[in-house]
Design a protein around this motif. Structure first.
Motif, PDB file in Angstrom:
ATOM      1  N   ALA A 145       0.835  -1.206   0.000  1.00  0.00           N
ATOM      2  CA  ALA A 145       0.000   0.000   0.000  1.00  0.00           C
ATOM      3  C   ALA A 145       0.864   1.248   0.000  1.00  0.00           C
ATOM      4  O   ALA A 145       0.548   2.247  -0.678  1.00  0.00           O
ATOM      5  CB  ALA A 145      -0.923  -0.022   1.207  1.00  0.00           C
ATOM      6  N   ALA A 146       1.985   1.211   0.749  1.00  0.00           N
ATOM      7  CA  ALA A 146       2.895   2.359   0.758  1.00  0.00           C
ATOM      8  C   ALA A 146       3.522   2.556  -0.616  1.00  0.00           C
ATOM      9  O   ALA A 146       3.718   3.703  -1.071  1.00  0.00           O
ATOM     10  CB  ALA A 146       3.973   2.155   1.821  1.00  0.00           C
ATOM     11  N   ALA A 147       3.847   1.448  -1.287  1.00  0.00           N
ATOM     12  CA  ALA A 147       4.394   1.568  -2.643  1.00  0.00           C
ATOM     13  C   ALA A 147       3.380   2.192  -3.590  1.00  0.00           C
ATOM     14  O   ALA A 147       3.726   3.048  -4.429  1.00  0.00           O
ATOM     15  CB  ALA A 147       4.816   0.186  -3.148  1.00  0.00           C
ATOM     16  N   ALA A 148       2.116   1.793  -3.449  1.00  0.00           N
ATOM     17  CA  ALA A 148       1.077   2.383  -4.292  1.00  0.00           C
ATOM     18  C   ALA A 148       0.931   3.867  -4.003  1.00  0.00           C
ATOM     19  O   ALA A 148       0.763   4.682  -4.923  1.00  0.00           O
ATOM     20  CB  ALA A 148      -0.248   1.648  -4.042  1.00  0.00           C
ATOM     21  N   ALA A 149       1.005   4.251  -2.714  1.00  0.00           N
ATOM     22  CA  ALA A 149       0.919   5.671  -2.361  1.00  0.00           C
ATOM     23  C   ALA A 149       2.093   6.445  -2.934  1.00  0.00           C
ATOM     24  O   ALA A 149       1.938   7.594  -3.395  1.00  0.00           O
ATOM     25  CB  ALA A 149       0.871   5.808  -0.835  1.00  0.00           C
ATOM     26  N   ALA A 150       3.293   5.836  -2.921  1.00  0.00           N
ATOM     27  CA  ALA A 150       4.457   6.527  -3.482  1.00  0.00           C
ATOM     28  C   ALA A 150       4.317   6.713  -4.988  1.00  0.00           C
ATOM     29  O   ALA A 150       4.725   7.745  -5.541  1.00  0.00           O
ATOM     30  CB  ALA A 150       5.722   5.728  -3.168  1.00  0.00           C
ATOM     31  N   VAL A 151       3.715   5.740  -5.652  1.00  0.00           N
ATOM     32  CA  VAL A 151       3.516   5.855  -7.099  1.00  0.00           C
ATOM     33  C   VAL A 151       2.517   6.959  -7.409  1.00  0.00           C
ATOM     34  O   VAL A 151       2.719   7.791  -8.326  1.00  0.00           O
ATOM     35  CB  VAL A 151       3.033   4.510  -7.685  1.00  0.00           C
ATOM     36  CG1 VAL A 151       2.595   4.684  -9.143  1.00  0.00           C
ATOM     37  CG2 VAL A 151       4.136   3.463  -7.575  1.00  0.00           C
ATOM     38  N   VAL A 152       1.435   7.036  -6.633  1.00  0.00           N
ATOM     39  CA  VAL A 152       0.376   8.009  -6.916  1.00  0.00           C
ATOM     40  C   VAL A 152       0.776   9.410  -6.476  1.00  0.00           C
ATOM     41  O   VAL A 152       0.597  10.398  -7.227  1.00  0.00           O
ATOM     42  CB  VAL A 152      -0.935   7.576  -6.232  1.00  0.00           C
ATOM     43  CG1 VAL A 152      -2.007   8.651  -6.386  1.00  0.00           C
ATOM     44  CG2 VAL A 152      -1.418   6.247  -6.809  1.00  0.00           C
ATOM     45  N   LEU A 153       1.334   9.515  -5.282  1.00  0.00           N
ATOM     46  CA  LEU A 153       1.584  10.840  -4.701  1.00  0.00           C
ATOM     47  C   LEU A 153       2.961  11.391  -5.025  1.00  0.00           C
ATOM     48  O   LEU A 153       3.122  12.612  -5.138  1.00  0.00           O
ATOM     49  CB  LEU A 153       1.411  10.772  -3.172  1.00  0.00           C
ATOM     50  CG  LEU A 153       0.025  10.319  -2.691  1.00  0.00           C
ATOM     51  CD1 LEU A 153      -0.009  10.246  -1.174  1.00  0.00           C
ATOM     52  CD2 LEU A 153      -1.063  11.263  -3.212  1.00  0.00           C
ATOM     53  N   ALA A 154       3.959  10.525  -5.122  1.00  0.00           N
ATOM     54  CA  ALA A 154       5.325  11.022  -5.315  1.00  0.00           C
ATOM     55  C   ALA A 154       5.844  10.764  -6.716  1.00  0.00           C
ATOM     56  O   ALA A 154       7.006  11.086  -7.003  1.00  0.00           O
ATOM     57  CB  ALA A 154       6.252  10.367  -4.279  1.00  0.00           C
ATOM     58  N   GLY A 155       5.045  10.160  -7.567  1.00  0.00           N
ATOM     59  CA  GLY A 155       5.498   9.920  -8.937  1.00  0.00           C
ATOM     60  C   GLY A 155       6.541   8.834  -9.050  1.00  0.00           C
ATOM     61  O   GLY A 155       7.349   8.839  -9.994  1.00  0.00           O
ATOM     62  N   ALA A 156       6.573   7.912  -8.112  1.00  0.00           N
ATOM     63  CA  ALA A 156       7.539   6.821  -8.167  1.00  0.00           C
ATOM     64  C   ALA A 156       7.205   5.901  -9.333  1.00  0.00           C
ATOM     65  O   ALA A 156       6.060   5.865  -9.806  1.00  0.00           O
ATOM     66  CB  ALA A 156       7.505   6.031  -6.857  1.00  0.00           C
ATOM     67  N   PRO A 157       8.175   5.156  -9.829  1.00  0.00           N
ATOM     68  CA  PRO A 157       7.906   4.270 -10.983  1.00  0.00           C
ATOM     69  C   PRO A 157       6.885   3.192 -10.630  1.00  0.00           C
ATOM     70  O   PRO A 157       6.846   2.690  -9.510  1.00  0.00           O
ATOM     71  CB  PRO A 157       9.284   3.660 -11.290  1.00  0.00           C
ATOM     72  CG  PRO A 157      10.080   3.840 -10.044  1.00  0.00           C
ATOM     73  CD  PRO A 157       9.587   5.100  -9.411  1.00  0.00           C
ATOM     74  N   GLU A 158       6.061   2.843 -11.614  1.00  0.00           N
ATOM     75  CA  GLU A 158       5.005   1.860 -11.379  1.00  0.00           C
ATOM     76  C   GLU A 158       5.553   0.466 -11.110  1.00  0.00           C
ATOM     77  O   GLU A 158       4.835  -0.406 -10.618  1.00  0.00           O
ATOM     78  CB  GLU A 158       4.063   1.830 -12.587  1.00  0.00           C
ATOM     79  CG  GLU A 158       3.301   3.131 -12.795  1.00  0.00           C
ATOM     80  CD  GLU A 158       2.323   3.034 -13.960  1.00  0.00           C
ATOM     81  OE1 GLU A 158       2.337   1.968 -14.629  1.00  0.00           O
ATOM     82  OE2 GLU A 158       1.583   4.006 -14.196  1.00  0.00           O
ATOM     83  N   SER A 159       6.823   0.252 -11.438  1.00  0.00           N
ATOM     84  CA  SER A 159       7.420  -1.055 -11.169  1.00  0.00           C
ATOM     85  C   SER A 159       7.424  -1.386  -9.667  1.00  0.00           C
ATOM     86  O   SER A 159       7.500  -2.554  -9.278  1.00  0.00           O
ATOM     87  CB  SER A 159       8.850  -1.112 -11.709  1.00  0.00           C
ATOM     88  OG  SER A 159       9.648  -0.086 -11.117  1.00  0.00           O
ATOM     89  N   MET A 160       7.318  -0.350  -8.821  1.00  0.00           N
ATOM     90  CA  MET A 160       7.274  -0.576  -7.381  1.00  0.00           C
ATOM     91  C   MET A 160       6.038  -1.378  -6.994  1.00  0.00           C
ATOM     92  O   MET A 160       6.054  -2.110  -5.995  1.00  0.00           O
ATOM     93  CB  MET A 160       7.289   0.749  -6.620  1.00  0.00           C
ATOM     94  CG  MET A 160       8.611   1.494  -6.680  1.00  0.00           C
ATOM     95  SD  MET A 160       8.568   3.048  -5.735  1.00  0.00           S
ATOM     96  CE  MET A 160       8.248   2.463  -4.083  1.00  0.00           C
ATOM     97  N   LEU A 161       4.963  -1.251  -7.755  1.00  0.00           N
ATOM     98  CA  LEU A 161       3.726  -1.965  -7.436  1.00  0.00           C
ATOM     99  C   LEU A 161       3.913  -3.482  -7.515  1.00  0.00           C
ATOM    100  O   LEU A 161       3.202  -4.238  -6.841  1.00  0.00           O
ATOM    101  CB  LEU A 161       2.611  -1.522  -8.389  1.00  0.00           C
ATOM    102  CG  LEU A 161       2.218  -0.045  -8.324  1.00  0.00           C
ATOM    103  CD1 LEU A 161       1.173   0.274  -9.395  1.00  0.00           C
ATOM    104  CD2 LEU A 161       1.689   0.297  -6.950  1.00  0.00           C
TER     105      LEU A 161
END
Length: 409
Positions: A145-161
Protein backbone atom coordinates in the motif's frame (compact mmCIF):
# COMPACT_ATOMS: atom_id res chain seq x y z
CA UNK A 1 55.28 -2.84 35.64
CA UNK A 2 54.20 0.52 34.21
CA UNK A 3 52.73 -0.93 31.00
CA UNK A 4 50.01 -3.00 32.69
CA UNK A 5 49.02 0.01 34.77
CA UNK A 6 48.83 2.17 31.66
CA UNK A 7 46.77 -0.44 29.83
CA UNK A 8 44.38 -0.76 32.73
CA UNK A 9 43.92 3.00 32.80
CA UNK A 10 43.23 3.06 29.09
CA UNK A 11 40.65 0.34 29.48
CA UNK A 12 39.07 2.31 32.28
CA UNK A 13 38.74 5.40 30.08
CA UNK A 14 37.16 3.40 27.26
CA UNK A 15 34.97 1.36 29.55
CA UNK A 16 31.89 3.64 29.65
CA UNK A 17 31.76 3.97 25.83
CA UNK A 18 32.19 0.22 25.32
CA UNK A 19 29.56 -0.48 27.96
CA UNK A 20 27.10 1.96 26.36
CA UNK A 21 27.72 0.41 22.92
CA UNK A 22 27.21 -3.05 24.38
CA UNK A 23 23.96 -2.05 26.04
CA UNK A 24 22.69 -0.40 22.86
CA UNK A 25 23.25 -3.45 20.64
CA UNK A 26 22.88 -6.26 23.18
CA UNK A 27 19.98 -8.57 22.11
CA UNK A 28 17.04 -8.62 24.48
CA UNK A 29 16.23 -12.10 25.87
CA UNK A 30 12.83 -11.85 24.14
CA UNK A 31 14.27 -10.75 20.79
CA UNK A 32 14.87 -12.90 17.72
CA UNK A 33 18.58 -13.24 18.46
CA UNK A 34 17.94 -13.71 22.16
CA UNK A 35 15.27 -16.39 21.84
CA UNK A 36 17.23 -18.38 19.26
CA UNK A 37 20.61 -17.97 21.02
CA UNK A 38 21.91 -15.67 18.27
CA UNK A 39 22.31 -18.17 15.39
CA UNK A 40 25.14 -17.39 12.99
CA UNK A 41 22.91 -17.57 9.89
CA UNK A 42 20.55 -14.92 11.26
CA UNK A 43 23.39 -12.53 12.10
CA UNK A 44 24.96 -12.96 8.67
CA UNK A 45 21.61 -12.38 7.00
CA UNK A 46 21.04 -9.20 8.99
CA UNK A 47 24.49 -7.91 8.02
CA UNK A 48 24.36 -8.84 4.34
CA UNK A 49 20.93 -7.30 3.89
CA UNK A 50 22.41 -3.94 4.80
CA UNK A 51 24.33 -3.98 1.51
CA UNK A 52 21.02 -3.24 -0.21
CA UNK A 53 21.64 0.37 0.84
CA UNK A 54 23.80 0.59 -2.29
CA UNK A 55 20.58 0.78 -4.29
CA UNK A 56 19.73 4.02 -2.49
CA UNK A 57 22.62 5.65 -4.35
CA UNK A 58 22.41 3.75 -7.62
CA UNK A 59 18.81 4.59 -8.50
CA UNK A 60 19.03 8.40 -8.22
CA UNK A 61 22.56 8.53 -9.67
CA UNK A 62 21.19 7.20 -12.95
CA UNK A 63 19.42 10.55 -13.32
CA UNK A 64 22.35 12.64 -12.13
CA UNK A 65 23.66 14.03 -8.88
CA UNK A 66 21.42 16.27 -6.75
CA UNK A 67 22.16 17.52 -3.26
CA UNK A 68 18.48 17.30 -2.26
CA UNK A 69 18.12 13.54 -2.74
CA UNK A 70 21.56 12.98 -1.19
CA UNK A 71 20.62 14.95 1.93
CA UNK A 72 17.26 13.21 2.23
CA UNK A 73 18.88 9.79 1.75
CA UNK A 74 21.54 10.42 4.40
CA UNK A 75 18.89 11.61 6.87
CA UNK A 76 16.72 8.54 6.17
CA UNK A 77 19.57 6.17 7.02
CA UNK A 78 19.30 7.04 10.73
CA UNK A 79 15.71 5.85 11.28
CA UNK A 80 16.22 3.00 8.81
CA UNK A 81 19.24 1.52 10.60
CA UNK A 82 17.66 2.12 14.00
CA UNK A 83 14.40 0.35 13.09
CA UNK A 84 16.10 -2.42 11.12
CA UNK A 85 18.61 -3.36 13.84
CA UNK A 86 15.98 -3.16 16.56
CA UNK A 87 13.83 -5.68 14.68
CA UNK A 88 16.53 -8.23 15.55
CA UNK A 89 17.62 -7.16 19.04
CA UNK A 90 14.43 -5.84 20.62
CA UNK A 91 11.51 -7.99 21.89
CA UNK A 92 9.60 -9.80 19.15
CA UNK A 93 6.35 -8.08 20.16
CA UNK A 94 7.91 -4.77 18.99
CA UNK A 95 8.83 -6.00 15.49
CA UNK A 96 5.61 -4.70 13.92
CA UNK A 97 6.27 -1.25 15.35
CA UNK A 98 9.79 -1.17 13.90
CA UNK A 99 8.52 -2.48 10.55
CA UNK A 100 6.01 0.39 10.54
CA UNK A 101 8.94 2.74 11.11
CA UNK A 102 10.64 1.37 7.98
CA UNK A 103 7.45 1.88 5.94
CA UNK A 104 7.06 5.48 7.13
CA UNK A 105 10.73 6.18 6.40
CA UNK A 106 10.24 4.86 2.87
CA UNK A 107 7.19 7.09 2.35
CA UNK A 108 9.15 10.13 3.52
CA UNK A 109 12.09 9.35 1.22
CA UNK A 110 10.07 8.35 -1.87
CA UNK A 111 9.59 11.92 -3.25
CA UNK A 112 13.39 12.40 -3.26
CA UNK A 113 14.76 8.93 -3.98
CA UNK A 114 13.18 6.00 -5.83
CA UNK A 115 15.49 3.68 -3.91
CA UNK A 116 13.07 3.99 -0.98
CA UNK A 117 11.65 0.72 -2.32
CA UNK A 118 14.56 -0.97 -0.49
CA UNK A 119 13.10 0.07 2.88
CA UNK A 120 9.72 -1.41 1.99
CA UNK A 121 11.24 -4.71 0.87
CA UNK A 122 13.41 -4.87 3.99
CA UNK A 123 10.32 -4.46 6.17
CA UNK A 124 8.42 -7.23 4.34
CA UNK A 125 11.31 -9.70 4.21
CA UNK A 126 12.44 -9.23 7.82
CA UNK A 127 8.93 -9.51 9.25
CA UNK A 128 8.83 -13.09 7.91
CA UNK A 129 11.07 -13.92 10.88
CA UNK A 130 8.18 -13.10 13.20
CA UNK A 131 6.55 -16.14 14.89
CA UNK A 132 3.16 -15.15 13.43
CA UNK A 133 2.81 -15.45 9.65
CA UNK A 134 -0.18 -13.12 9.86
CA UNK A 135 2.11 -10.32 11.06
CA UNK A 136 4.32 -10.93 8.02
CA UNK A 137 1.41 -10.88 5.55
CA UNK A 138 0.06 -7.74 7.22
CA UNK A 139 3.44 -6.04 6.77
CA UNK A 140 3.62 -7.08 3.11
CA UNK A 141 0.16 -5.58 2.53
CA UNK A 142 1.16 -2.37 4.33
CA UNK A 143 4.41 -2.12 2.31
CA UNK A 144 2.51 -2.70 -0.94
CA UNK A 145 0.00 0.00 0.00
CA UNK A 146 2.89 2.36 0.76
CA UNK A 147 4.39 1.57 -2.64
CA UNK A 148 1.08 2.38 -4.29
CA UNK A 149 0.92 5.67 -2.36
CA UNK A 150 4.46 6.53 -3.48
CA UNK A 151 3.52 5.86 -7.10
CA UNK A 152 0.38 8.01 -6.92
CA UNK A 153 1.58 10.84 -4.70
CA UNK A 154 5.32 11.02 -5.31
CA UNK A 155 5.50 9.92 -8.94
CA UNK A 156 7.54 6.82 -8.17
CA UNK A 157 7.91 4.27 -10.98
CA UNK A 158 5.01 1.86 -11.38
CA UNK A 159 7.42 -1.06 -11.17
CA UNK A 160 7.27 -0.58 -7.38
CA UNK A 161 3.73 -1.96 -7.44
CA UNK A 162 5.13 -5.34 -8.49
CA UNK A 163 8.65 -5.24 -7.02
CA UNK A 164 7.62 -4.64 -3.40
CA UNK A 165 5.02 -7.42 -2.93
CA UNK A 166 6.92 -9.92 -5.09
CA UNK A 167 10.30 -9.43 -3.38
CA UNK A 168 8.69 -9.34 0.06
CA UNK A 169 6.82 -12.58 -0.55
CA UNK A 170 9.69 -14.49 -2.19
CA UNK A 171 12.37 -13.36 0.24
CA UNK A 172 10.04 -13.60 3.19
CA UNK A 173 8.95 -17.13 2.33
CA UNK A 174 12.52 -18.40 2.52
CA UNK A 175 12.88 -16.70 5.90
CA UNK A 176 9.60 -18.23 7.04
CA UNK A 177 10.75 -21.76 6.14
CA UNK A 178 14.12 -21.22 7.80
CA UNK A 179 12.60 -19.90 11.02
CA UNK A 180 10.18 -22.80 11.25
CA UNK A 181 13.13 -25.19 11.17
CA UNK A 182 15.08 -23.15 13.71
CA UNK A 183 12.14 -22.93 16.12
CA UNK A 184 11.43 -26.63 15.73
CA UNK A 185 15.05 -27.44 16.56
CA UNK A 186 14.90 -25.12 19.58
CA UNK A 187 11.73 -26.83 20.82
CA UNK A 188 13.30 -30.26 20.33
CA UNK A 189 16.39 -29.12 22.18
CA UNK A 190 14.28 -27.88 25.07
CA UNK A 191 12.25 -31.09 25.15
CA UNK A 192 15.44 -33.14 25.12
CA UNK A 193 16.84 -31.11 28.01
CA UNK A 194 13.57 -31.60 29.87
CA UNK A 195 13.72 -35.36 29.27
CA UNK A 196 17.27 -35.45 30.61
CA UNK A 197 16.30 -33.35 33.63
CA UNK A 198 13.36 -35.63 34.42
CA UNK A 199 15.52 -38.72 33.92
CA UNK A 200 18.13 -37.31 36.28
CA UNK A 201 15.47 -36.45 38.85
CA UNK A 202 13.94 -39.93 38.61
CA UNK A 203 17.38 -41.53 39.01
CA UNK A 204 18.10 -39.42 42.08
CA UNK A 205 14.78 -40.42 43.62
CA UNK A 206 15.45 -44.09 42.85
CA UNK A 207 18.91 -43.92 44.41
CA UNK A 208 17.43 -42.18 47.45
CA UNK A 209 14.81 -44.90 47.87
CA UNK A 210 17.37 -47.67 47.40
CA UNK A 211 19.72 -46.17 49.97
CA UNK A 212 16.85 -45.66 52.40
CA UNK A 213 15.74 -49.28 52.03
CA UNK A 214 19.32 -50.49 52.21
CA UNK A 215 20.59 -48.47 55.16
CA UNK A 216 17.48 -47.43 57.08
CA UNK A 217 17.06 -50.67 59.05
CA UNK A 218 20.80 -51.27 59.39
CA UNK A 219 21.59 -47.82 60.81
CA UNK A 220 18.64 -48.06 63.19
CA UNK A 221 20.02 -51.38 64.42
CA UNK A 222 23.50 -49.89 64.83
CA UNK A 223 22.07 -46.99 66.81
CA UNK A 224 20.05 -49.28 69.13
CA UNK A 225 22.94 -51.66 69.79
CA UNK A 226 25.36 -48.78 70.36
CA UNK A 227 22.98 -47.27 72.91
CA UNK A 228 22.61 -50.66 74.61
CA UNK A 229 26.40 -51.13 74.72
CA UNK A 230 26.82 -47.68 76.28
CA UNK A 231 24.37 -48.59 79.05
CA UNK A 232 26.08 -51.96 79.68
CA UNK A 233 29.61 -50.61 79.60
CA UNK A 234 29.78 -50.12 83.40
CA UNK A 235 27.42 -52.86 84.59
CA UNK A 236 28.49 -55.75 82.33
CA UNK A 237 31.59 -54.95 80.23
CA UNK A 238 31.63 -58.42 78.65
CA UNK A 239 28.07 -58.13 77.35
CA UNK A 240 28.79 -54.58 76.17
CA UNK A 241 31.81 -55.90 74.25
CA UNK A 242 29.68 -58.55 72.54
CA UNK A 243 27.14 -55.88 71.56
CA UNK A 244 29.88 -53.74 70.02
CA UNK A 245 31.18 -56.78 68.10
CA UNK A 246 27.67 -57.21 66.74
CA UNK A 247 27.61 -53.51 65.77
CA UNK A 248 30.89 -54.03 63.92
CA UNK A 249 29.52 -57.05 62.01
CA UNK A 250 26.35 -55.16 61.05
CA UNK A 251 28.34 -52.12 59.93
CA UNK A 252 30.68 -54.21 57.78
CA UNK A 253 27.72 -56.03 56.25
CA UNK A 254 26.08 -52.68 55.43
CA UNK A 255 29.33 -51.44 53.87
CA UNK A 256 29.48 -54.52 51.63
CA UNK A 257 25.86 -54.01 50.56
CA UNK A 258 26.49 -50.34 49.76
CA UNK A 259 29.50 -51.28 47.61
CA UNK A 260 27.46 -53.90 45.77
CA UNK A 261 24.64 -51.40 45.21
CA UNK A 262 27.01 -48.71 43.90
CA UNK A 263 28.61 -51.24 41.54
CA UNK A 264 25.15 -52.11 40.21
CA UNK A 265 24.38 -48.42 39.64
CA UNK A 266 27.57 -47.96 37.67
CA UNK A 267 26.86 -50.90 35.38
CA UNK A 268 24.23 -48.88 33.50
CA UNK A 269 26.71 -46.29 32.15
CA UNK A 270 26.88 -47.60 28.58
CA UNK A 271 23.17 -48.45 28.43
CA UNK A 272 22.29 -44.95 29.66
CA UNK A 273 24.64 -43.43 27.07
CA UNK A 274 22.96 -45.44 24.31
CA UNK A 275 19.57 -44.14 25.42
CA UNK A 276 20.89 -40.58 25.49
CA UNK A 277 22.36 -41.07 22.00
CA UNK A 278 18.99 -42.23 20.68
CA UNK A 279 17.25 -39.19 22.20
CA UNK A 280 19.81 -36.73 20.82
CA UNK A 281 19.99 -38.13 17.29
CA UNK A 282 16.26 -38.70 16.82
CA UNK A 283 15.55 -35.20 18.14
CA UNK A 284 17.91 -33.93 15.41
CA UNK A 285 16.01 -35.83 12.71
CA UNK A 286 18.67 -38.57 12.38
CA UNK A 287 17.42 -42.15 12.02
CA UNK A 288 19.12 -44.22 14.73
CA UNK A 289 19.67 -48.00 14.74
CA UNK A 290 21.50 -50.18 17.26
CA UNK A 291 22.48 -53.82 17.09
CA UNK A 292 23.79 -55.81 20.06
CA UNK A 293 22.96 -53.05 22.54
CA UNK A 294 20.50 -55.04 24.68
CA UNK A 295 22.78 -57.61 26.32
CA UNK A 296 25.65 -55.61 27.78
CA UNK A 297 27.45 -57.04 30.81
CA UNK A 298 30.86 -55.40 31.11
CA UNK A 299 33.23 -54.57 33.97
CA UNK A 300 32.94 -50.99 35.09
CA UNK A 301 36.63 -50.37 34.29
CA UNK A 302 35.80 -51.00 30.61
CA UNK A 303 32.22 -49.78 30.46
CA UNK A 304 32.79 -46.22 31.76
CA UNK A 305 35.55 -45.28 29.22
CA UNK A 306 33.55 -46.82 26.37
CA UNK A 307 30.52 -44.75 27.42
CA UNK A 308 32.65 -41.59 27.13
CA UNK A 309 33.94 -42.68 23.71
CA UNK A 310 30.36 -43.28 22.56
CA UNK A 311 29.27 -39.88 23.88
CA UNK A 312 32.03 -38.06 21.99
CA UNK A 313 31.28 -39.93 18.75
CA UNK A 314 27.53 -39.26 18.94
CA UNK A 315 28.18 -35.59 19.75
CA UNK A 316 30.31 -35.31 16.60
CA UNK A 317 27.50 -36.84 14.53
CA UNK A 318 24.97 -34.43 16.05
CA UNK A 319 27.07 -31.29 15.59
CA UNK A 320 29.18 -31.79 12.49
CA UNK A 321 28.22 -34.82 10.38
CA UNK A 322 25.03 -33.44 8.77
CA UNK A 323 23.88 -37.07 8.60
CA UNK A 324 20.43 -38.53 8.14
CA UNK A 325 21.23 -42.02 9.48
CA UNK A 326 23.45 -43.33 12.27
CA UNK A 327 24.12 -46.84 13.50
CA UNK A 328 25.87 -48.50 16.45
CA UNK A 329 26.91 -52.18 16.36
CA UNK A 330 28.30 -53.86 19.47
CA UNK A 331 29.62 -57.43 19.59
CA UNK A 332 31.49 -59.40 22.24
CA UNK A 333 33.19 -62.55 21.00
CA UNK A 334 36.47 -64.39 21.64
CA UNK A 335 37.43 -62.09 24.48
CA UNK A 336 37.17 -58.89 22.45
CA UNK A 337 34.49 -56.22 22.50
CA UNK A 338 33.94 -54.40 19.22
CA UNK A 339 31.88 -51.22 18.98
CA UNK A 340 31.23 -49.73 15.52
CA UNK A 341 29.69 -46.25 15.21
CA UNK A 342 28.82 -45.17 11.67
CA UNK A 343 26.86 -42.44 9.88
CA UNK A 344 26.11 -41.36 6.31
CA UNK A 345 27.16 -37.74 6.82
CA UNK A 346 29.72 -35.49 5.16
CA UNK A 347 32.75 -37.45 6.42
CA UNK A 348 36.18 -35.86 6.52
CA UNK A 349 36.56 -36.33 10.30
CA UNK A 350 40.02 -35.17 11.37
CA UNK A 351 42.02 -38.07 12.79
CA UNK A 352 43.92 -35.81 15.18
CA UNK A 353 41.27 -33.48 16.59
CA UNK A 354 40.89 -32.95 20.33
CA UNK A 355 37.80 -35.14 20.57
CA UNK A 356 39.36 -37.96 18.54
CA UNK A 357 42.56 -37.74 20.55
CA UNK A 358 40.58 -38.09 23.77
CA UNK A 359 38.74 -41.14 22.43
CA UNK A 360 42.00 -42.72 21.26
CA UNK A 361 43.65 -42.19 24.65
CA UNK A 362 40.76 -43.81 26.50
CA UNK A 363 40.76 -46.82 24.20
CA UNK A 364 44.56 -47.12 24.39
CA UNK A 365 44.36 -47.10 28.20
CA UNK A 366 42.14 -50.19 27.94
CA UNK A 367 44.68 -51.93 25.72
CA UNK A 368 42.45 -51.58 22.66
CA UNK A 369 42.52 -49.94 19.26
CA UNK A 370 40.46 -47.24 17.56
CA UNK A 371 40.17 -46.99 13.77
CA UNK A 372 38.54 -44.17 11.81
CA UNK A 373 37.32 -44.39 8.23
CA UNK A 374 35.99 -41.00 7.14
CA UNK A 375 36.26 -40.30 3.40
CA UNK A 376 34.84 -36.91 2.36
CA UNK A 377 31.10 -36.97 1.57
CA UNK A 378 30.88 -40.72 2.32
CA UNK A 379 30.17 -40.78 6.04
CA UNK A 380 32.29 -41.76 9.01
CA UNK A 381 32.88 -45.11 10.69
CA UNK A 382 34.62 -45.41 14.06
CA UNK A 383 35.58 -48.92 15.13
CA UNK A 384 36.70 -49.62 18.70
CA UNK A 385 38.18 -52.99 19.71
CA UNK A 386 38.88 -53.65 23.40
CA UNK A 387 40.02 -56.90 25.08
CA UNK A 388 37.53 -58.15 27.68
CA UNK A 389 38.38 -60.62 30.45
CA UNK A 390 36.32 -63.80 30.79
CA UNK A 391 33.15 -63.38 32.91
CA UNK A 392 33.39 -64.23 36.58
CA UNK A 393 31.76 -67.42 37.92
CA UNK A 394 28.18 -67.12 39.07
CA UNK A 395 29.18 -67.75 42.68
CA UNK A 396 30.98 -64.44 42.80
CA UNK A 397 28.91 -62.60 40.22
CA UNK A 398 26.72 -59.61 40.80
CA UNK A 399 23.88 -61.82 42.05
CA UNK A 400 25.93 -63.15 44.92
CA UNK A 401 25.16 -61.30 48.13
CA UNK A 402 28.04 -60.32 50.41
CA UNK A 403 28.23 -62.21 53.68
CA UNK A 404 28.67 -60.35 56.92
CA UNK A 405 31.88 -60.95 58.77
CA UNK A 406 31.54 -63.62 61.35
CA UNK A 407 28.31 -65.04 59.94
CA UNK A 408 29.82 -68.49 59.56
CA UNK A 409 30.64 -68.70 63.25
Amino acid sequence: MSMPVHSAASCGRQGPFAAAFHRLFRPDPESLLGQLRSPLYLRWQAGLQLFSIIALVKFPMDKGFDRYWLAATLLSLVPYLLCYVRMYIRPVRQMSMHAAGLVLTALALAPFNQGAVIYLIAAGVTMALHPSWRAWIGTVIAASAAAAAAVVLAGAPESMLVAVPLASLLGGFSNLIYMRGVRRDAELRLSQEEVRRLATLAERERIGRDLHDLLGHTLSLVALKSELARKLALRDPGLAQREMEEVERVARHALAEVRAAVTGMRRGDLAAELLSARLMLEASGIVFACDGCDSLDLPHAIEAPLALVLREAVTNIHRHARATEARIDISNAQGELRMRISDNGCGGLAAHGNGVSGMRERVRALGGTLAIDSPPRKGTTITVAVPVAAPMPAAVGRDARPQPIGSAA
